[in-house]
Write a protein that holds these residues in place. Structure first.
Motif, PDB file in Angstrom:
ATOM      1  N   ILE A 137       0.862  -1.176   0.000  1.00  0.00           N
ATOM      2  CA  ILE A 137       0.000   0.000   0.000  1.00  0.00           C
ATOM      3  C   ILE A 137       0.900   1.228   0.000  1.00  0.00           C
ATOM      4  N   GLU A 138       0.803   2.023  -1.062  1.00  0.00           N
ATOM      5  CA  GLU A 138       1.653   3.205  -1.182  1.00  0.00           C
ATOM      6  C   GLU A 138       1.087   4.369  -0.377  1.00  0.00           C
ATOM      7  N   GLU A 139       2.005   5.277  -0.014  1.00  0.00           N
ATOM      8  CA  GLU A 139       1.592   6.531   0.610  1.00  0.00           C
ATOM      9  C   GLU A 139       1.013   7.408  -0.484  1.00  0.00           C
ATOM     10  N   GLY A 140      -0.258   7.689  -0.391  1.00  0.00           N
ATOM     11  CA  GLY A 140      -0.922   8.431  -1.448  1.00  0.00           C
ATOM     12  C   GLY A 140      -0.774   9.932  -1.285  1.00  0.00           C
ATOM     13  N   THR A 141      -1.829  10.627  -1.603  1.00  0.00           N
ATOM     14  CA  THR A 141      -1.779  12.084  -1.568  1.00  0.00           C
ATOM     15  C   THR A 141      -1.592  12.612  -0.158  1.00  0.00           C
ATOM     16  N   SER A 142      -0.933  13.748  -0.069  1.00  0.00           N
ATOM     17  CA  SER A 142      -0.687  14.364   1.235  1.00  0.00           C
ATOM     18  C   SER A 142      -1.900  15.168   1.674  1.00  0.00           C
ATOM     19  N   THR A 143      -1.868  15.627   2.912  1.00  0.00           N
ATOM     20  CA  THR A 143      -2.947  16.460   3.417  1.00  0.00           C
ATOM     21  C   THR A 143      -2.907  17.833   2.758  1.00  0.00           C
TER      22      THR A 143
END
Length: 222
Positions: A155-161
């Motif tokens: 599971i990749e780190e997706g969009t940031s806040t």
């Protein structure tokens, strides 16, 4: 003169083992009940002196037993086979907005139900995994015949806040609804939509405002 008669060869299948998980681990053993030793055994790939055949896949085998007088007998044996377990990854989503909202599912394509899904030190009866942080997950899937396989999912780190700064452009002077402010947003995935509670808009500027406090919401494309 006496002509002695030697009896023919008689044999049966003493035992057999299934080829579990479609692996070549089946075997069977032949028991000879009459004939003149020593005996030779053949299932079509060469004679051998031992009555045990191993490393067999599922199927039907014809074994020929030959004694010292070249008398022969044939026995048929079927090695049963259980299917292998095969799986596929479905519905995989990376995390977004810095949250633990990643997910994936594992679908079993072949095998024998019921199945268990072991991830970390926990075991589940279904392959749906939710509320995951970014990282790599190893899942061991086992069926009712103890056949197992491993799926590795990242599971990749997706969009940031999203971060935002609001600045007042015009004050509501003289009690008139002429105030305005502008929002500058960074992070997330463009385009953004903006709202202060009366509908979304694509422009970051809010106008014709009376004096007061405003709470604004920014939503990105994800």
């Amino acid at each position: 003169i006496t002509i002695e008669e030697q009896g023919g060869v008689e044999a049966n299948i003493l035992s057999s083992t299934i080829a579990n998980c479609a692996q070549s681990i089946g075997q069977f053993e032949v028991e000879v009940t009459s004939g003149m030793p020593p005996y030779r055994y053949d299932i079509g790939n060469g004679e051998q002196g031992e009555p045990i055949f191993t490393n067999l896949s599922g199927g039907t085998y014809e074994v020929t037993i030959i004694d010292a007088n070249d008398c022969e007998a044939t026995q048929s044996v079927t090695i049963e086979e259980t299917p292998p377990i095969t799986t596929e990854i479905a519905n995989q989503n990376n995390t977004s907005c810095g949250l633990e909202n990643g997910l994936f599912s594992i679908n079993v394509r072949t095998g024998t139900a019921p199945y268990t899904f072991e991830i970390g030190n926990e075991t589940f009866d279904n392959g749906n995994f939710e509320n995951l942080s970014a990282g790599t997950y190893e899942v061991v899937i086992t069926d009712a015949n103890d056949c197992s396989t491993v799926e590795v999912v990242t599971i990749e780190e997706g969009t940031s806040t999203i971060e935002a700064i609001a600045s007042v452009d015009v004050i509501a002077s003289c009690g008139q609804s002429i105030g305005s402010f502008e929002v500058t947003a960074t992070g997330g995935v463009e385009p953004y939509t903006y709202s202060i509670g009366n509908g979304d808009q694509t422009e970051p500027i809010f106008t014709n405002l009376s004096g007061g406090d405003y709470e604004y919401t920014i939503t990105d494309a994800t």
